[in-house]
Structure formats: structure tokens, C-alpha cells
Design a protein around this motif. Structure first.
Motif, PDB file in Angstrom:
ATOM      1  N   TYR A 124       0.835  -1.215   0.000  1.00 20.05           N
ATOM      2  CA  TYR A 124       0.000   0.000   0.000  1.00 20.05           C
ATOM      3  C   TYR A 124       0.869   1.264   0.000  1.00 20.05           C
ATOM      4  N   GLY A 125       2.144   1.129   0.392  1.00 23.28           N
ATOM      5  CA  GLY A 125       3.058   2.269   0.423  1.00 23.28           C
ATOM      6  C   GLY A 125       3.538   2.645   1.816  1.00 23.28           C
ATOM      7  N   ASP A 126       3.066   1.948   2.835  1.00 22.26           N
ATOM      8  CA  ASP A 126       3.508   2.234   4.201  1.00 22.26           C
ATOM      9  C   ASP A 126       4.958   1.804   4.373  1.00 22.26           C
ATOM     10  N   VAL A 127       5.667   2.497   5.253  1.00 20.62           N
ATOM     11  CA  VAL A 127       7.035   2.143   5.608  1.00 20.62           C
ATOM     12  C   VAL A 127       7.080   2.025   7.126  1.00 20.62           C
ATOM     13  N   GLY A 128       7.666   0.956   7.613  1.00 23.30           N
ATOM     14  CA  GLY A 128       7.768   0.757   9.056  1.00 23.30           C
ATOM     15  C   GLY A 128       9.174   0.370   9.439  1.00 23.30           C
ATOM     16  N   MET A 129       9.530   0.684  10.664  1.00 27.98           N
ATOM     17  CA  MET A 129      10.826   0.255  11.175  1.00 27.98           C
ATOM     18  C   MET A 129      10.717  -0.049  12.651  1.00 27.98           C
ATOM     19  N   VAL A 130      11.533  -0.970  13.079  1.00 29.93           N
ATOM     20  CA  VAL A 130      11.658  -1.297  14.489  1.00 29.93           C
ATOM     21  C   VAL A 130      13.042  -0.816  14.906  1.00 29.93           C
ATOM     22  N   VAL A 131      13.075   0.041  15.921  1.00 30.58           N
ATOM     23  CA  VAL A 131      14.324   0.599  16.428  1.00 30.58           C
ATOM     24  C   VAL A 131      14.582   0.003  17.802  1.00 30.58           C
ATOM     25  N   GLY A 132      15.742  -0.633  17.958  1.00 35.08           N
ATOM     26  CA  GLY A 132      16.085  -1.307  19.204  1.00 35.08           C
ATOM     27  C   GLY A 132      16.380  -0.351  20.343  1.00 35.08           C
ATOM     28  N   ARG A 133      16.129  -0.847  21.569  1.00 33.70           N
ATOM     29  CA  ARG A 133      16.416  -0.106  22.802  1.00 33.70           C
ATOM     30  C   ARG A 133      17.396  -0.849  23.701  1.00 33.70           C
ATOM     31  N   GLY A 134      17.973  -1.935  23.215  1.00 34.66           N
ATOM     32  CA  GLY A 134      18.895  -2.711  24.033  1.00 34.66           C
ATOM     33  C   GLY A 134      18.184  -3.657  24.977  1.00 34.66           C
ATOM     34  N   SER A 135      16.931  -3.966  24.683  1.00 30.86           N
ATOM     35  CA  SER A 135      16.144  -4.888  25.505  1.00 30.86           C
ATOM     36  C   SER A 135      15.178  -5.619  24.579  1.00 30.86           C
ATOM     37  N   ASN A 136      14.237  -6.353  25.152  1.00 33.20           N
ATOM     38  CA  ASN A 136      13.239  -7.012  24.304  1.00 33.20           C
ATOM     39  C   ASN A 136      12.047  -6.091  24.026  1.00 33.20           C
ATOM     40  N   THR A 137      12.123  -4.858  24.478  1.00 28.24           N
ATOM     41  CA  THR A 137      11.124  -3.841  24.121  1.00 28.24           C
ATOM     42  C   THR A 137      11.771  -2.905  23.115  1.00 28.24           C
ATOM     43  N   ALA A 138      11.157  -2.770  21.960  1.00 26.46           N
ATOM     44  CA  ALA A 138      11.670  -1.907  20.892  1.00 26.46           C
ATOM     45  C   ALA A 138      10.588  -0.906  20.522  1.00 26.46           C
ATOM     46  N   THR A 139      10.924   0.023  19.656  1.00 26.26           N
ATOM     47  CA  THR A 139       9.963   1.017  19.186  1.00 26.26           C
ATOM     48  C   THR A 139       9.644   0.755  17.729  1.00 26.26           C
ATOM     49  N   PHE A 140       8.357   0.608  17.433  1.00 20.81           N
ATOM     50  CA  PHE A 140       7.893   0.499  16.050  1.00 20.81           C
ATOM     51  C   PHE A 140       7.529   1.901  15.599  1.00 20.81           C
ATOM     52  N   ILE A 141       8.101   2.341  14.490  1.00 18.44           N
ATOM     53  CA  ILE A 141       7.774   3.645  13.921  1.00 18.44           C
ATOM     54  C   ILE A 141       7.240   3.392  12.525  1.00 18.44           C
ATOM     55  N   GLY A 142       6.017   3.842  12.272  1.00 17.82           N
ATOM     56  CA  GLY A 142       5.411   3.671  10.965  1.00 17.82           C
ATOM     57  C   GLY A 142       5.184   5.008  10.284  1.00 17.82           C
ATOM     58  N   TYR A 143       5.497   5.058   9.010  1.00 17.56           N
ATOM     59  CA  TYR A 143       5.170   6.206   8.157  1.00 17.56           C
ATOM     60  C   TYR A 143       4.030   5.708   7.287  1.00 17.56           C
ATOM     61  N   LEU A 144       2.806   5.991   7.747  1.00 15.38           N
ATOM     62  CA  LEU A 144       1.620   5.340   7.216  1.00 15.38           C
ATOM     63  C   LEU A 144       0.876   6.213   6.216  1.00 15.38           C
ATOM     64  N   CYS A 145       0.447   5.590   5.125  1.00 16.30           N
ATOM     65  CA  CYS A 145      -0.378   6.272   4.136  1.00 16.30           C
ATOM     66  C   CYS A 145      -1.748   6.566   4.747  1.00 16.30           C
ATOM     67  N   GLN A 146      -2.386   7.613   4.256  1.00 17.95           N
ATOM     68  CA  GLN A 146      -3.687   8.008   4.781  1.00 17.95           C
ATOM     69  C   GLN A 146      -4.729   6.926   4.505  1.00 17.95           C
ATOM     70  N   ARG A 147      -5.551   6.659   5.525  1.00 23.71           N
ATOM     71  CA  ARG A 147      -6.654   5.701   5.440  1.00 23.71           C
ATOM     72  C   ARG A 147      -7.858   6.305   6.144  1.00 23.71           C
ATOM     73  N   SER A 148      -8.984   5.632   6.018  1.00 22.81           N
ATOM     74  CA  SER A 148     -10.167   6.116   6.727  1.00 22.81           C
ATOM     75  C   SER A 148     -10.096   5.788   8.213  1.00 22.81           C
ATOM     76  N   GLY A 149      -9.318   4.780   8.590  1.00 19.59           N
ATOM     77  CA  GLY A 149      -9.179   4.424   9.995  1.00 19.59           C
ATOM     78  C   GLY A 149      -7.823   4.826  10.547  1.00 19.59           C
ATOM     79  N   SER A 150      -7.696   4.714  11.852  1.00 16.95           N
ATOM     80  CA  SER A 150      -6.425   5.002  12.513  1.00 16.95           C
ATOM     81  C   SER A 150      -5.920   3.707  13.162  1.00 16.95           C
ATOM     82  N   PRO A 151      -4.618   3.638  13.468  1.00  8.37           N
ATOM     83  CA  PRO A 151      -4.086   2.419  14.092  1.00  8.37           C
ATOM     84  C   PRO A 151      -4.877   2.059  15.355  1.00  8.37           C
ATOM     85  N   ALA A 152      -5.223   0.774  15.466  1.00  6.19           N
ATOM     86  CA  ALA A 152      -6.080   0.323  16.566  1.00  6.19           C
ATOM     87  C   ALA A 152      -5.327  -0.495  17.599  1.00  6.19           C
ATOM     88  N   GLY A 153      -4.025  -0.420  17.609  1.00  8.50           N
ATOM     89  CA  GLY A 153      -3.244  -1.170  18.588  1.00  8.50           C
ATOM     90  C   GLY A 153      -1.803  -1.274  18.157  1.00  8.50           C
TER      91      GLY A 153
END
Length: 178
Positions: A99-128
């Protein structure tokens, strides 16, 4: 008297230099365009250069993976993800959707990381938070790879992230892949 005025002038110069430094973020807006208190905002394309790995910028991935809706407007989505393994601090794993979205997971040095998405416009918003996140290193591209991640939207649609090796939303190969 002359010494006192020179000290005051020097002090003012130091204050101004500190206040207007390279990484000063004051005055920037923090637009929130998503429901459920997720961190989403219109993407400031200048900030995408902060995410580089192995000589490649996430900006290149975004530019080569246009939204199929035709709209150049994207929103930035950020959410913590818990993984069954440790992701080294500042390690970057990148994935895209057809669809054209780009996502990345950036590490924090643990098993918890940050997901960053550059999301194309949709009628809905991320639900989780993204689900079924799978990361790896085997790739022909300059970024480490996100093999898979699923992001559900409030309108029922689903963003299915995959590795860069599969090509852009236009079916072309990314320039940062051999």
C-alpha cells in the motif's frame, strides 16, 4: 564599567548559542491525528534522515515506496513492541507494505523496541500495537529486515509489513537493494 558590559554581552551570547543549538526542538508542533492516544502525527520528512543505517536513509525508502492512494500525505505512528528477543540499541529493521507504508523497528537494548510507521492516509487510525513482528538480518538491502508485522486499523483494514527485498509499492526494486 567596560569589563562589566563585555561580561554581560559574552553571557548573552552564550545563552543565545545554547538556546539556538543544532538539536533545539522548541517551537515544533506535536500534532496528534490518531485515536487511542497513540503517538501519530503528520510526517516531517526532514526528521527521516535521523534514521540511517549502513549508508541508507529511511527517507529513501519512503520516497521510493509511494502511497498507492496517490496522496503524498503520511502520518507517523509510534508504539512500543515487546519481542521474544533483545534488539540492540539503535539497531534498525525496515519493512514496507504494498500500500506504500514504511515501518521500522528501532532497538532499545532490551526485548522492548519502538515500532515507527510512516503510514499512508486511510479512513481508519491504528487500533493497537503491531502484531506478529518478525525481524532478521539476511537481506540484499542496506537495512536489516523486518520480515513481517501486522498493524490493524480501526476501520478493519490491515497493514501487512514485509521485507524490502520484495520491492516497492510500484513493483520496482529499491535502489538500496543489490
Amino acid at each position: 564599567m567596560k569589563l562589566a558590559s563585555q561580561l554581560i554581552l559574552a553571557s548573552l551570547m552564550l545563552v543565545l548559542l545554547a538556546a539556538c543549538g543544532k538539536d533545539n526542538k522548541s517551537g515544533q508542533s506535536n500534532r496528534n491525528n490518531c485515536a487511542n492516544n497513540y503517538n501519530c502525527s503528520n510526517v516531517d520528512m526532514l526528521n527521516t534522515d535521523d534514521y540511517q543505517y549502513n549508508g541508507a536513509s529511511i527517507r529513501t525508502v519512503i520516497e521510493q515506496n509511494p502511497c498507492i492512494s496517490g496522496s503524498p500525505s503520511r502520518m507517523q505512528y509510534q508504539q512500543s513492541v515487546t519481542l521474544p528477543y533483545i534488539v540492540q540499541s539503535r539497531d534498525i529493521f525496515v519493512g514496507v507494505t504494498s500500500y506504500g507504508d514504511v515501518g521500522m523497528v528501532v532497538g532499545r537494548g532490551s526485548n522492548t523496541a519502538t515500532f515507527i510507521g510512516y503510514l499512508c492516509q486511510r479512513s481508519g487510525s491504528p487500533a493497537g500495537a503491531p502484531q506478529n513482528v518478525s525481524l532478521g538480518v539476511a537481506t540484499r538491502c542496506r537495512f536489516k529486515t523486518m520480515y513481517a508485522a501486522n498493524l490493524q486499523f480501526s476501520d478493519g483494514s490491515l497493514a501487512l509489513f514485509r521485507y524490502l527485498d520484495g520491492g516497492t509499492s510500484r513493483g520496482n526494486q529499491f535502489s538500496l537493494c543489490n
